[in-house]
Design an enzyme around this catalytic site. Structure first.
Site, PDB file in Angstrom:
ATOM      1  N   LYS A 107      -1.022   8.694   3.918  1.00  0.00           N
ATOM      2  CA  LYS A 107      -1.089   8.146   2.488  1.00  0.00           C
ATOM      3  C   LYS A 107       0.067   9.032   1.670  1.00  0.00           C
ATOM      4  O   LYS A 107       0.327  10.119   2.100  1.00  0.00           O
ATOM      5  CB  LYS A 107      -2.660   8.563   1.884  1.00  0.00           C
ATOM      6  CG  LYS A 107      -2.782   7.559   0.923  1.00  0.00           C
ATOM      7  CD  LYS A 107      -3.338   6.055   1.280  1.00  0.00           C
ATOM      8  CE  LYS A 107      -3.630   5.137   0.222  1.00  0.00           C
ATOM      9  NZ  LYS A 107      -4.295   3.966   0.785  1.00  0.00           N
ATOM     10  N   GLY A 219     -14.890  -5.515 -10.282  1.00  0.00           N
ATOM     11  CA  GLY A 219     -13.538  -5.621  -9.968  1.00  0.00           C
ATOM     12  C   GLY A 219     -13.091  -7.220 -10.053  1.00  0.00           C
ATOM     13  O   GLY A 219     -14.221  -8.259  -9.624  1.00  0.00           O
ATOM     14  N   GLY A 221      -9.724  -7.956  -9.605  1.00  0.00           N
ATOM     15  CA  GLY A 221      -7.984  -7.844  -9.174  1.00  0.00           C
ATOM     16  C   GLY A 221      -7.835  -8.387  -7.797  1.00  0.00           C
ATOM     17  O   GLY A 221      -8.738  -9.429  -7.563  1.00  0.00           O
ATOM     18  N   ASN A 222      -7.002  -7.845  -7.196  1.00  0.00           N
ATOM     19  CA  ASN A 222      -6.587  -8.455  -5.912  1.00  0.00           C
ATOM     20  C   ASN A 222      -7.631  -8.709  -4.786  1.00  0.00           C
ATOM     21  O   ASN A 222      -8.010  -9.689  -4.416  1.00  0.00           O
ATOM     22  CB  ASN A 222      -5.170  -7.826  -5.176  1.00  0.00           C
ATOM     23  CG  ASN A 222      -4.823  -8.429  -3.941  1.00  0.00           C
ATOM     24  OD1 ASN A 222      -5.363  -7.768  -2.838  1.00  0.00           O
ATOM     25  ND2 ASN A 222      -4.292  -9.204  -3.810  1.00  0.00           N
TER      26      ASN A 222
END
Ligand code: NAD
Length: 428
Positions: A107, A219, A221-222
């Site tokens: 990451k 959420g 979102g995507n």
């Protein structure tokens, strides 16, 4: 991002320690796997448009690459911390292992607020990040991707810088590239669809017809938009979602007991998955305080926004009707809340299994980029379904066979696979 005292690295290590004990992992392998193998912390000087120079702090963490090149996104966020990056790198190792793709965990991040940077400043920041780690990343050792507040445009700048430094074309260096410039079809849908493939398998296994189920999510979102779409296409009903309202700078839950109209809701959703509450009210949605998303009388909860949402303070609000929690987000459930879910017998599809569709498709992108041969969308999605379904079945079978909680079963599989790789390589 840390919320108050919450430390995701401690969270990730606590989960690891518990399973290391369960599988009686030897002390040396524990030491090797409970922390990152390599970390790069560096400064990135960036020439700003006004002629000044600002210095940003960047990170790349490679938790473990015994099973293959490290893989993981790069986050741009003002509250980014080394511990967040460490935790996410560790979760990436388990995620790649549980879906059995030949990649390790990594990451990266930069402490910055891209919303206050111009495009050209962002480009110089991306190129600066690559210059700092160009020797330590690449198609054969560490493959970055987009994450919080980074996107395909950033990936292409990073690729261009990497190729300039190394002299050649290396499209397998980074994933999340735009389609047509080395990106894979199906990547946009992959994480949300992957969440639903695992829900579909869990319902099949429990003999429940998806058409008789309802869900509530956090959420829009995507991940959540595509999860909601596929779940409804398969016959389920999403009655509620919760997301940010930029005008009020707070989140709300939006409820329609007959089911959300996803296209209609998308038409009032901004680029970041935010919904203006008054527009939702105009469309007939009931609006509640944010937490209402997890208080709904539904069969399935899908946290798909943030970490640290199902906590010791909120877990008691979950309806007795809830049978399945599919974690679309990373780290939405704290270890204390997890204990409560375990005792209540709620079937949890853990984050690093449920949301592994994204990295699986990124792996497909890397394979396509390295081969310079690109697949049709149907082919990508059907390969994704096969991978997610077999990963779900392996975890579910182990959980049943050994009477384990799903998260623990997923960890047992991942940790054993990575432990086996470090042993086979002769590292321990
Ligand atoms: P996104 O930015 O597209 O959407 C985030 C959603 O969360 C938005 O609808 C936003 O309004 C909502 N939100 C933000 N703050 C909120 C708050 N305080 N309360 C309630 N809602 C809030 O993000 P995404 O790509 O859909 O990712 C969601 C989660 O899934 C993250 O945890 C991410 O790490 C994880 N994840 C994403 C992918 C991927 O491929 N996109 C892969 C694996 C895991």
């Amino acid at each position: 991002m840390n919320n108050g005292a919450y430390n995701p690295y401690q969270h990730a290590q606590a989960q690891f320690d518990q399973v290391a004990e369960l599988v009686k992992l030897d002390e040396t392998t524990r030491q090797l796997l409970r922390q990152p193998m390599r970390e790069y912390h560096f400064l990135i000087p960036v020439h700003m448009d006004d002629g000044s120079t600002k210095v940003f702090r960047g990170f790349r963490v490679q938790h473990n690459d015994a099973r293959g090149p490290a893989k993981g996104g790069i986050r741009f966020h003002p509250q980014e911390t080394a511990d967040t990056v460490r935790a996410l790198a560790m979760w990436m190792t388990w995620k790649c292992a549980v879906v059995d793709i030949p990649l390790g965990g990594g990451k990266g991040g930069v402490i910055c607020d891209p919303r206050s940077l111009t495009d050209s400043e962002q480009e110089r920041l991306c190129r600066g990040w690559v210059r700092q780690v160009a020797k330590n990343v690449g198609p054969w050792n560490d493959v970055p991707a987009p994450d919080v507040m980074t996107n395909s445009k950033h990936m292409l700048w990073m690729l261009d810088e990497f190729e300039t430094i190394h002299g050649g074309r290396f499209p397998g260096f980074i994933t999340g590239k735009p389609v047509g410039m080395g990106g894979s079809l199906g990547r946009t849908e992959a994480t949300g669809y992957g969440v639903v493939y695992t829900i579909r398998e869990a319902l099949n296994d429990q003999g429940i017809d998806i058409k008789n189920t309802s869900a509530s999510m956090q959420g829009f979102g995507n991940v959540s938009q595509y999860a909601a779409r596929l779940y409804q296409e398969l016959g389920g009903t999403v009655i509620s979602t919760c997301c940010w309202d930029n005008n009020d700078s707070k989140a709300y839950a939006y409820v329609n007991r007959n089911g959300l109209d996803i296209d209609q809701l998308c038409s009032i959703t901004d680029l970041y998955g935010g919904i203006d509450k008054t527009k939702a009210q105009d469309l007939g949605y009931e609006v509640y305080p944010a937490r209402a998303w997890l208080e709904q009388d539904v069969d399935i909860l899908i946290p798909a926004a943030l970490e640290n949402q199902i906590t010791k303070d909120t877990v008691g609000k979950i309806s007795p009707k809830v049978k399945i929690i599919a974690e679309g987000a990373n780290g939405p459930t704290t270890p204390e809340a997890d204990e409560v879910l375990k005792q209540r017998g709620i079937f949890v599809i853990p984050d690093f299994l449920a949301n592994a569709g994204g990295v699986t498709c990124s792996y497909f992108e890397q394979v396509q980029s390295n081969a310079n041969f690109y697949w049709e969308k149907d082919e990508v999605l059907s390969k994704l379904d096969i991978k997610m379904t077999s990963a779900f079945k392996a975890v579910n079978d182990l959980a049943k066979r050994n009477n384990l909680y799903m998260r623990d079963a997923a960890y047992v599989i991942s940790i054993n696979r990575v432990a086996q790789a470090v042993k086979m390589r002769g590292w321990v």
